[in-house]
Design a protein around this motif. Sequence first.
Motif, short mmCIF file in Angstrom:
data_model
loop_
_atom_site.label_atom_id
_atom_site.label_comp_id
_atom_site.label_asym_id
_atom_site.label_seq_id
_atom_site.Cartn_x
_atom_site.Cartn_y
_atom_site.Cartn_z
N UNK A 106 1.13 -1.25 -0.36
CA UNK A 106 0.37 0.06 0.21
C UNK A 106 1.09 1.11 0.12
N UNK A 107 1.54 1.16 0.79
CA UNK A 107 2.52 2.37 1.15
C UNK A 107 3.39 2.89 -0.13
N UNK A 141 5.49 0.58 -9.61
CA UNK A 141 4.90 0.67 -8.06
C UNK A 141 5.13 -1.78 -8.39
N UNK A 142 5.19 -1.77 -9.41
CA UNK A 142 5.53 -3.75 -9.25
C UNK A 142 6.58 -3.44 -8.76
N UNK A 143 7.94 -3.44 -9.20
CA UNK A 143 9.52 -3.82 -8.94
C UNK A 143 9.32 -2.91 -7.92
N UNK A 144 9.56 -2.49 -7.13
CA UNK A 144 9.31 -1.84 -6.01
C UNK A 144 8.03 -2.50 -4.69
N UNK A 145 7.05 -4.00 -4.98
CA UNK A 145 6.28 -4.29 -4.64
C UNK A 145 7.25 -5.68 -4.06
N UNK A 146 8.13 -5.87 -5.41
CA UNK A 146 8.93 -7.16 -5.10
C UNK A 146 9.88 -7.37 -3.94
N UNK A 147 10.70 -5.62 -4.06
CA UNK A 147 11.63 -5.03 -3.32
C UNK A 147 10.87 -5.25 -1.79
N UNK A 148 9.58 -5.02 -1.74
CA UNK A 148 9.27 -4.21 -0.18
C UNK A 148 9.20 -6.17 0.35
#
Length: 250
Positions: A106-107, A141-148
């Motif tokens: 979400x963030x 957003x998708x890329x950084x969702x994986x990172x999270x």
Amino acid sequence: MKKILTIGKYTLKENISNKVFNGVLYFGILSIFFTTLLDEVALYEGGRVIRDSGLFLTEFLVMLITVYISSTYVIKAVAEKSIYLVLTKAVTKSKYIMGINLGIIYSVFCNVFVMGSILGFILYTKGQFDWWYIRALFFIGLKLSIVSTLGVFFSIISDSFVTSTIFTLFTYILGHGVMEIKAISEKLTGSVFQWVLDLLYIILPKFNLLNYRDYLKQGDTNYFMIVGYVLIYITCVVVATNIVFEKKRL
């Protein structure tokens, strides 16, 4: 499911109140406004320079926020004993982990939306706002969702702010070089190093599929394949995190 969503909302609210989170976000917004100065120094296509620079800043700064939050959240919760308060309210460890991951995702999209909207307004005034820009933000957003999700995983297995942050950053960097890793592996046929590199190629995220620069140009994009890959990868990481966390003594 309701408990997972509740934990996700709480995680989002907690992240928004985080001073580091807000500090980097404000700095990012200010940096995006400063990109308008590039229009004055660019010899040609000033709007394009603003777009590319703004997207780079958006990904880089949101990545810093994401790495910090995801790789320290669980460790901080254990240190402050707040995790015990949640787990004693009929919330299983797996639901807790899924809720945290959901809240951090979400963030991620919240940050990308805020910074992307400001940059989008600037690009609109320069005549550079189009569908391809929105698509680039979506892939960031998708890329950084994986990172999270990777950050949460490393925070569970390391128990250290420093090591979990380093592992997450290295994975982010290596994820952009998976094709180079594959090319090197093909030149090391029959060696132990080839096995190691092949393993890295399999487990590392394929960020080359989510490189926003590749989607600023018109072309065919298989959204189902890309979004499907991201969902499968995130699911695998969350499952691995749950397995480790279930066996972990708090």
